[in-house]
Motif scaffolding. Structure first.
Motif, PDB file in Angstrom:
ATOM      1  N   ASP A  67      -7.738   1.634  -1.951  1.00 37.05           N
ATOM      2  CA  ASP A  67      -7.918   2.962  -1.168  1.00 37.05           C
ATOM      3  C   ASP A  67      -8.657   3.620  -2.216  1.00 37.05           C
ATOM      4  OD1 ASP A  67      -5.808   4.483   0.590  1.00 37.05           O
ATOM      5  OD2 ASP A  67      -5.108   5.158  -1.061  1.00 37.05           O
ATOM      6  N   THR A 108      -8.687   0.187   2.671  1.00 38.46           N
ATOM      7  CA  THR A 108      -6.805  -1.071   3.231  1.00 38.46           C
ATOM      8  C   THR A 108      -7.327  -2.519   2.567  1.00 38.46           C
ATOM      9  OG1 THR A 108      -6.515   1.188   4.305  1.00 38.46           O
ATOM     10  CG2 THR A 108      -4.826  -0.919   4.521  1.00 38.46           C
ATOM     11  N   GLU A 134      -4.484  -0.616  -4.234  1.00 39.73           N
ATOM     12  CA  GLU A 134      -5.279   0.522  -5.327  1.00 39.73           C
ATOM     13  C   GLU A 134      -6.378   1.115  -5.563  1.00 39.73           C
ATOM     14  OE1 GLU A 134      -2.520   1.231  -8.220  1.00 39.73           O
ATOM     15  OE2 GLU A 134      -2.858   3.097  -8.605  1.00 39.73           O
ATOM     16  N   LYS A 153       0.630  -1.016  -0.041  1.00 36.80           N
ATOM     17  CA  LYS A 153      -0.015  -0.359   0.412  1.00 36.80           C
ATOM     18  C   LYS A 153       0.737   1.301   0.032  1.00 36.80           C
ATOM     19  CE  LYS A 153      -3.394   2.385   2.057  1.00 36.80           C
ATOM     20  NZ  LYS A 153      -4.835   2.773   3.311  1.00 36.80           N
ATOM     21  N   GLU A 154       1.660   1.258   0.901  1.00 36.51           N
ATOM     22  CA  GLU A 154       2.346   2.397   0.784  1.00 36.51           C
ATOM     23  C   GLU A 154       3.249   3.221   0.247  1.00 36.51           C
ATOM     24  OE1 GLU A 154       3.319   3.421   4.961  1.00 36.51           O
ATOM     25  OE2 GLU A 154       1.715   3.261   5.592  1.00 36.51           O
ATOM     26  N   ASN A 204     -10.526   2.897   5.934  1.00 40.56           N
ATOM     27  CA  ASN A 204      -8.714   3.526   5.979  1.00 40.56           C
ATOM     28  C   ASN A 204      -9.401   4.217   7.699  1.00 40.56           C
ATOM     29  OD1 ASN A 204      -7.335   2.762   3.467  1.00 40.56           O
ATOM     30  ND2 ASN A 204      -8.781   4.805   3.407  1.00 40.56           N
TER      31      ASN A 204
END
Lengths: 429, 429
Positions: free
Chosen positions: A241, A246, A238, A171-172, A271
């Motif tokens: 998001d 998440t 993605e 994710k990050e 989230n």
């Protein structure tokens, strides 16, 4: 009155050496807490010749379990060898020899925990297993003691550090699944064979242990719906998001009048949900009790010293019982019969991403499949990607897992569906 | 072998009635866990004539403590009457009568906990106090058992639900301090006299209890630096947000070779810090151990049933000990001498908001006050507000509390300073 408590340590790997380190470094504190010294008298290893970075004398190492079990001065066995068959055997024989056992072995506890606890009860021995779930987080003790008077009806948690580390990187840092796995392996978070982690089996075992205890019933591994993170498709993290979610590998356990349901699967978490921000190798478990409401416990899910902290916490508890002569007094028979819900009794919201032919009437046709199955829809989005292929994104209202599976089956047989790209349960709303 | 355990309940208010409710509703579960029934034999109240919504017989209520203490069939006293003098007295007399005590009374435990624990030890009785801190969160048990083998060097937490509720409203709904207090009172989160909550005393008492246990030393209320949320000026919460911080009333306790430091004060927490998103009446405490690293425990900080869950958890533990005949066996003498750091040994970053005359050289002059005191600065911002008055915002690098206080003193005596609007410690970076 005993002046010292002697431990037989089985295994001297990552956790075992951590246990030895804590026992040595915190000896004064333990002496103050217990009034006696606690020491490792013998340690079983596979290879005597291996160089070990420890202050323990070389003489204490042995390759023979009998050597340890026949030593009457040894009161307590600490099993941190890992694996299943040998470890299970060693725990069973230790208990039968009248020695209490502390274990960090989730595989064994998930598979034959109730049987071993019964043997412990029969032999008047303690069998503690705090370190088997949630590394350094005292979860077992909290369920057994802290919330002893409450009725727990649900648990939701992140109980596998490896996959949580990977999902955080995906994710990050926009890493691919493969890149995240490679990094986890490089940093020592993933084992050479990461199957048990990425396929959800490790988390499922932990949920078996937690759910058995929380609901005071026997839960078997086969009762758990398990789906690993390997099934996460490129772009899903993605995409989640973009919709405010998440992706986390969540363990969930619920109990109502129909029975229990336990699952481990990648879910879409809003989230804003606190578990969505539990990152890297950290673990966290929400416990929902009738009286207490929601409580949450967070900490390192793995690692030598955190796990060893849980093991030594158990050692302290076992020593206290030994010194008071009340070891093996807590009975473990479950209160409730095993009763597992079927898929028609498990309700949730679902996220479906379906690749479709871009033709007239496809939306009407597909949504009719949902309504034919009694599913009402919260969100329907048709979008074309850069390759001119069309994805249909559907988020349902609450439906049963059976409805969800029936819909997937029908979709697969539908002409206008090119493929079911991915699907997730939507948790925590 | 006992067939039942009889409880004398002191107080039948919010928590007391919750305890009665849980004991009644979960009787089958308790019977399964303990093998005996647990019941309230007598309950002491102030007014016998008051209407009470309970299934308990009217006959069990009494106004006399002697009536309860002289009843030999009563094994365990549960003190949930609140207040200090009478409660302290009742606990002391119960222990001297050889009866174990479970209490939810943080005021008493913070003030004379060590003395009462000593009396308990001398009389071979248990004295449990899980509910005195963190409502439904099993914190005391975690520090005593779960992390028993670790060395804890710091605690950071939100341990007062009332002020956290108010600060949440002030941040999220832009409420003034007064409006937030009025709402908290209306919803029952704040008491008629909210002094103990808003001035930080309630949180300070809880930190005394937690720090004593975590560091195995005696901590007194006078050792705690206490500053309440009344000192938060209008606009501070918004200002914090502009710099990426959330204002929280934090309890902090640290230990190093110089001794311990304990504080309760409104701090600037980075928005990304997990405690910054602990909202409303919820509590959460981070525990930092040498071996375990960081763990966090989160849950409802107050409320009838959550608090009663902790009380009944203690009741279960006390019953287990009674049934095994090992009550009062855990000794409570602290391991370490009381050693408190002075202000020159306490380090942190600070946020200062100073109202200044808008004149040439004021910035140079003021920043020289910091450098004269050996403080280096991380951020300096001069800003004019809508009334054409100038605020100087300064965030320091790490300085001692003494440096911080010395600087404030000098600023107050400085001509170009119109007033020191506000100051906060910056925590968790």
């Amino acid at each position: 009155m005993k002046k010292e408590i002697n431990i037989g340590l089985l295994g001297f790997g990552v956790v075992g050496s951590g246990v030895a380190q804590i026992l040595l470094n915190h000896q004064t504190d333990l002496q103050h807490k217990l009034g006696v010294s606690v020491q490792i008298k013998k340690a079983m290893v596979r290879n005597l010749d291996k160089e070990r970075d420890t202050k323990l004398s070389k003489d204490i190492f042995t390759t023979s379990l009998d050597d340890i079990l026949s030593d009457d001065s040894i009161d307590l066995i600490v099993e941190v060898m890992g694996g299943t068959t040998d470890a299970k055997d060693a725990i069973e024989r230790s208990l039968q020899a009248g020695k209490g056992v502390v274990t960090a072995n989730k595989d064994v506890m998930a598979e034959v925990g109730p049987k071993l606890l019964k043997i412990a009860d029969e032999n008047g021995c303690d069998l503690f297993y705090e370190a088997s779930v949630g590394g350094g987080i005292p979860l077992i003790r909290t369920l057994e003691d802290g919330l002893a008077s409450d009725r727990i009806h649900a648990l939701t948690g992140i109980v596998n550090g490896t996959t949580n580390f990977m999902l955080t990187k995906m994710k990050e840092e926009n890493m691919s699944y493969d890149a995240a796995l490679a990094l986890a392996t490089e940093l020592g978070f993933a084992e050479a064979d990461p199957t048990a982690d990425v396929d959800g089996l490790d988390a499922a075992r932990k949920m078996v242990i937690l759910a058995s205890l929380a609901f005071s019933t026997e839960v078997k591994l086969e009762d758990v719906y398990v789906r690993g993170i390997r099934e996460i498709k490129d772009g899903d993290v993605e995409l989640a998001d973009r919709f405010g979610y998440t992706v986390k590998l969540a363990g969930t356990a619920k109990k109502d009048e129909n029975g229990i349901e336990v699952a481990v699967e990648p879910v879409f978490l809003p989230n804003a949900h606190p578990l969505a921000s539990v990152n890297n190798e950290m673990n966290a478990v929400y416990v929902y009790g009738d009286a207490v409401g929601e409580t949450m416990f967070y900490g390192p899910g793995a690692g030598s010293l955190p796990t060893a902290t849980s093991v030594t916490g158990d050692i302290v508890a076992a020593c206290r019982n030994l010194l008071l002569g009340v070891n093996g007094k807590r009975k473990h028979a479950p209160q409730y019969e095993r009763k597992v819900k079927d898929d028609a009794q498990k309700y949730s919201r679902y996220f479906h991403r379906i690749r479709v032919k871009d033709e007239v009437g496809v939306l009407t046709h597909l949504t009719s499949i949902y309504s034919d199955n009694g599913a009402s829809l919260a969100t329907v989005i048709q979008q074309m990607d850069e390759n001119n292929e069309t994805d249909l994104i559907i988020i349902t209202h609450e439906i049963s897992r059976k409805q969800h599976l029936d819909i997937l089956d029908t979709l697969k047989q539908t002409d206008s569906v090119l493929g079911l790209s991915s699907y997730y349960r939507v948790e925590g709303e």
